[in-house]
Design an enzyme around this catalytic site. Structure first.
Site, short mmCIF file in Angstrom:
data_model
loop_
_atom_site.label_atom_id
_atom_site.label_comp_id
_atom_site.label_asym_id
_atom_site.label_seq_id
_atom_site.Cartn_x
_atom_site.Cartn_y
_atom_site.Cartn_z
CB CYS A 19 -19.49 104.86 -21.77
SG CYS A 19 -20.81 105.66 -20.81
CB SER A 65 -18.91 76.79 25.74
OG SER A 65 -18.71 77.72 26.79
CB THR A 90 -7.32 68.25 23.83
OG1 THR A 90 -6.76 69.26 24.68
CG2 THR A 90 -6.80 66.89 24.25
CE1 TYR A 91 -6.58 63.93 15.76
CE2 TYR A 91 -6.04 61.99 17.08
CZ TYR A 91 -6.43 62.55 15.87
OH TYR A 91 -6.65 61.75 14.79
CE LYS A 151 -20.20 103.97 -25.71
NZ LYS A 151 -20.65 105.33 -25.33
CE LYS A 163 -4.04 68.80 17.92
NZ LYS A 163 -3.81 69.87 18.91
CD1 TRP A 194 -6.47 77.14 22.20
CD2 TRP A 194 -4.31 76.65 22.23
NE1 TRP A 194 -6.03 77.38 23.47
CE2 TRP A 194 -4.69 77.10 23.52
CE3 TRP A 194 -2.98 76.27 22.02
CZ2 TRP A 194 -3.79 77.18 24.58
CZ3 TRP A 194 -2.09 76.37 23.08
CH2 TRP A 194 -2.50 76.82 24.33
CD GLU A 236 -18.02 107.63 -23.97
OE1 GLU A 236 -18.61 107.17 -24.96
OE2 GLU A 236 -18.52 107.67 -22.82
CD GLU A 242 -10.69 77.45 20.41
OE1 GLU A 242 -10.70 78.05 21.50
OE2 GLU A 242 -11.46 76.49 20.15
#
Length: 634
Positions: free
Chosen positions: A168, A355, A470-471, A115, A595, A468, A46, A463
């Site tokens: 400012c 887990s 299992t369905y 300003k 999934k 990653w 400024e 996952e």
């Protein structure tokens, strides 16, 4: 500027108060330096052509005339330069004096922004000299330069690059011009400032800049006066900051005169605004849009891209984040138990990270509810791939945490099932693996029915992103506490629990879990050691979490992710490895959406989530060809 990155600079020159000729030359020198460093938007403080602390000298016509001469000298300096430059000076118009910011490009003065908010309190007496700026732009001077607060500078050949300006005090007020600029399309806000230093003010200033950039979803360049300003009553520290969407990209607090640079990501800002949906919806009739152009070239990136974007680098912040996430997980599960009125939980424990975290969260939930931990049944289900190490860790965890432990050896059941469907047990294919995973889920569900309890899911967000799971195997549960937690963060959550549990035995077993390779343990071990390592098959989770963050949170295309990944993982992975796993990520992400489309409930914990009911309403049969074509071209 390719892929949306634009280099910007916040420049504080060393000035002399009331010496525009000297200051002009210093500004030109700094301008040349910033252009040489590749900056495309360059912001000076400024009133820096005269100095902010001139006081009554602002009323001297000689000073004002010399300041204008300095402005046009600086404008000449921008000829042939590939940058938009903003610089502050006092400007007289129709008998009134204004604190203004001039925008310069290729030898021209594009506009003057006065300003909007003039302070007249404490150490600031600007109201003694300056007038608040007009909103709707009018003409200034023989060149008919736009003059007013409502001016935006629009780059004609860089998609989305629109620059707004405030000065400012405009940042400190309740309703700042920058907010309106952003709503009208500005993605970069420049603030030319002369904020003095007092104890603690730097922290507040940083908070304001972070907040402004977060609220307006913008890049914010804050440049403050520094060395050379009068210290008669005040000291100016040259506190310069560059922020983007609430994150400080770079700053300097050195009580001197320094230039800082960073790379603002225009595409990310636009992507966040599209997601928000509240920008650009207001009429723009009161605004003047002034065009300029920049050469299209690849920006040499200097900003950091953390290789683990989900994990805070600072240890204190990381511990705070871990505590917060554990609370989100626990209170989410607490609500589910309170709603159902159930007092039992069933969870499969393998001795692995996921887990373990799910068990820790469940224990924490039962403690919050005042329930007996014995109502948690930790089920270990050894089969063909189980190793002594993971089995013993699972048992030790259950014992140490004081939960019930139940062992169901599923080898015989899986063998009978293979015989029933004609699966050769020596053929270690996907049927061999998934048959075990589905048997484990069946066991958990039936025990939950027997005990009138809930099956707690253990699968994490990484996952889910890769499919990653299992369905209808480990993919299924009654509440998935880890569904919003990426794998790289799971590790830190378990480490945090180990460090804060105050139980030496629990800490020891958790440390061994952390040292165990990530594995589904569905293939027979070799010499008693895990033979199936997940990251050997699908790739390193730290890469996949990086890809996931920049794809979903930032909206980056594959080529841009590849570019920043090379920077983030330099010296850790070569380019060929990064590209290999990036292709794997996209292929699996698209093919495995089915999934995610039927996920159990689970709490969102961060800015990236995969729930089909919330953040990722994506069709299961969406094609990946567009993304894969770009990947093949890399």
């Amino acid at each position: 500027m390719r892929q949306g990155f634009i280099k910007v600079a916040a420049v504080t020159p060393k000035i002399r108060v009331a010496d525009p000729a000297y200051n002009t030359e210093e500004i030109c020198r700094k301008l040349e330096e910033a252009c040489g460093a590749g900056a495309k938007i360059i912001v000076f403080p400024e009133l820096c052509i005269t100095g902010y602390t001139c006081g009554e000298l602002f009323l001297q016509e000689l000073l004002l005339e010399e300041a204008l001469r300095g402005l046009f000298r600086i404008a000449d300096c921008t000829s042939g330069k590939d940058a938009l430059v903003l610089v502050g000076l006092p400007v007289e118009r129709e008998g009134r004096l204004y604190n203004a910011a001039a925008a310069l490009w290729n030898g021209d003065v594009l506009g003057l922004v006065p300003k909007a908010n003039i302070p007249s309190y404490g150490e600031f007496y600007e109201g003694r000299h300056f007038t608040e700026g007009n909103r709707e732009p009018v003409a200034f001077g023989k060149k008919q330069i736009p003059f007013g607060t409502n001016i935006l500078y629009v780059c004609e050949n860089v998609h989305g690059l629109t620059v707004g300006c405030e000065i400012c005090e405009d940042l400190w007020v309740a309703s700042s011009p920058g907010t309106e600029h952003a709503l009208k399309g500005a993605v970069v806000i420049a603030n030319l400032s002369a904020s003095n230093e007092t104890v603690g003010k730097d922290e507040y200033r940083e908070l304001l800049v972070k907040s402004a950039s977060a609220r307006t979803i913008s890049g914010y360049i804050y440049t403050s006066a520094g060395e050379g300003e009068s210290t008669q009553d005040l000291v100016f520290g040259g506190h310069n900051l560059i922020a983007e969407n609430g994150i400080i990209l770079n700053q300097v607090k050195n009580f001197g005169s320094e230039t800082i640079y960073s790379d603002i990501d225009i595409e990310k800002i636009l992507g966040d605004r599209r997601r928000m949906g509240t920008f650009g919806s207001e009429p723009e009739s009161s605004y003047v849009k002034v065009p300029f152009r920049l050469n299209m070239e690849e920006t040499s990136l200097t900003r950091d891209f953390p290789c683990m974007p989900f994990v805070p680098g600072d240890e204190a912040k990381r511990r705070q984040r871990c505590e917060e996430i554990l609370s989100i997980q626990s209170y989410g599960l607490k609500k589910r138990f309170a709603h159902t009125g159930l007092k039992n939980a069933v969870i499969g424990v393998s001795g692995g990270l996921d887990s373990t975290l799910a068990l820790l969260v469940t224990v924490r939930t039962f403690d919050l509810l005042g329930l007996d931990r014995k109502g948690i049944t930790a089920v270990t289900m050894p089969c063909f791939g189980t190793t002594d190490r993971t089995y013993e860790n699972a048992c030790c965890l259950a014992e140490t945490l004081g939960v019930s432990l139940e062992e169901v050896d599923i080898r015989e059941a899986v063998t009978v099932h293979f015989r029933d469907i004609g699966q050769d047990p020596s053929r270690h294919d996907v049927t061999y693996e998934n048959g075990q995973a589905r048997e484990r889920t069946q066991v958990l569900m039936d025990i939950a029915n027997r005990d009138n309890g809930l099956v707690i899911g253990t699968g994490d967000m990484s996952e889910l992103a890769l499919g990653w799971a299992t369905y209808n195997g480990d993919h299924m549960s009654m509440y998935g506490v880890n569904a919003g937690v990426p794998k790289t963060l799971v590790r830190h959550l378990v480490r945090y629990y180990a460090d804060t549990c105050g139980d030496g035995r629990l800490e020891k077993v958790l440390s061994d879990v952390l040292d165990t390779p990530v594995s589904p343990e569905l293939l027979p071990p070799v010499d008693g050691v895990i033979s199936q390592k997940t990251e050997d098959l699908v790739g390193p989770y730290e890469l996949h979490d990086f890809f996931l963050y920049y794809m979903l949170r930032c909206g980056y295309p594959p080529s841009k992710i590849f570019r920043v990944a090379k920077i983030a993982f330099a010296g850790q992975y070569d380019n060929e490895t990064i590209l290999k796993w990036l292709k794997t990520f996209y292929r699996r992400f698209f093919s495995q959406q089915f999934k995610r489309s039927c996920l159990p409930d689970g709490p969102k914990v961060g800015s990236v989530a995969l729930s089909p009911r919330g953040d990722l309403r994506m069709p299961s049969d969406a094609g990946a060809a567009l993304w894969m074509r770009e990947l093949e071209g890399l």
